[in-house]
Design a protein around this motif. Structure first.
Motif, PDB file in Angstrom:
ATOM      1  N   VAL A  29       0.845  -1.201   0.000  1.00 18.90           N
ATOM      2  CA  VAL A  29       0.000   0.000   0.000  1.00 18.90           C
ATOM      3  C   VAL A  29       0.873   1.241   0.000  1.00 18.90           C
ATOM      4  O   VAL A  29       0.582   2.228  -0.695  1.00 18.90           O
ATOM      5  CB  VAL A  29      -0.962  -0.009   1.211  1.00 18.90           C
ATOM      6  N   VAL A  32       2.301   1.632  -3.656  1.00 20.32           N
ATOM      7  CA  VAL A  32       1.319   1.935  -4.694  1.00 20.32           C
ATOM      8  C   VAL A  32       0.544   3.213  -4.371  1.00 20.32           C
ATOM      9  O   VAL A  32       0.356   4.076  -5.239  1.00 20.32           O
ATOM     10  CB  VAL A  32       0.358   0.742  -4.885  1.00 20.32           C
ATOM     11  N   TYR A  33       0.069   3.338  -3.138  1.00 16.59           N
ATOM     12  CA  TYR A  33      -0.728   4.494  -2.723  1.00 16.59           C
ATOM     13  C   TYR A  33      -0.150   5.074  -1.428  1.00 16.59           C
ATOM     14  O   TYR A  33      -0.695   4.848  -0.345  1.00 16.59           O
ATOM     15  CB  TYR A  33      -2.189   4.098  -2.480  1.00 16.59           C
ATOM     16  N   GLN A  35      -0.301   7.912  -0.087  1.00 17.30           N
ATOM     17  CA  GLN A  35      -1.198   8.807   0.647  1.00 17.30           C
ATOM     18  C   GLN A  35      -2.198   8.036   1.508  1.00 17.30           C
ATOM     19  O   GLN A  35      -2.816   8.621   2.392  1.00 17.30           O
ATOM     20  CB  GLN A  35      -1.936   9.752  -0.314  1.00 17.30           C
ATOM     21  N   GLN A  36      -2.359   6.735   1.301  1.00 19.93           N
ATOM     22  CA  GLN A  36      -3.316   5.935   2.052  1.00 19.93           C
ATOM     23  C   GLN A  36      -2.729   5.306   3.319  1.00 19.93           C
ATOM     24  O   GLN A  36      -3.458   4.741   4.125  1.00 19.93           O
ATOM     25  CB  GLN A  36      -3.878   4.815   1.166  1.00 19.93           C
TER      26      GLN A  36
END
Length: 103
Positions: A29, A32-33, A35-36
């Motif tokens: 996570v 890939v993301y 900000q999450q």
């Protein structure tokens, strides 16, 4: 003393595959993301606090029926002990699910 520490460490790592999977998925996570990651950590924090508070809520409400202080004798005693443990697990699971769903 060192042997006791190793024994405790061995017992605490029973769920190492789950820990490893959590680390791998959190890293994925983050890659890939990114900000999450903050949201993920906030959600996990809420769920862990909910489970912790559910445990203490069970101890507070059912102060007279604690599984750890129960002396089981016979089949009826073991059934009562199992029901106390099941009660605590269901209460903790219900509160964790409710908080996890955002209620």
């Amino acid at each position: 003393m060192f042997q006791t520490f190793l024994t405790k460490l061995k017992g605490s790592l029973r769920l190492w595959p789950c820990l490893l999977l959590a680390i791998v998925t959190t890293t994925a996570v983050g890659v890939v993301y990114p900000q999450q990651v903050g949201l993920l950590l906030w959600s996990l924090t809420k769920v862990f606090w909910a489970v912790y508070l559910a445990y203490w809520l069970d101890r507070w409400v059912f102060w007279y029926a604690r599984p750890g202080a129960y002396k089981a004798s016979g089949t009826a005693g073991l059934t009562s002990l199992a029901m106390m443990m099941l009660r605590r697990a269901l209460l903790m699971a219900a509160i964790a699910i409710a908080v996890g769903l955002g209620v």
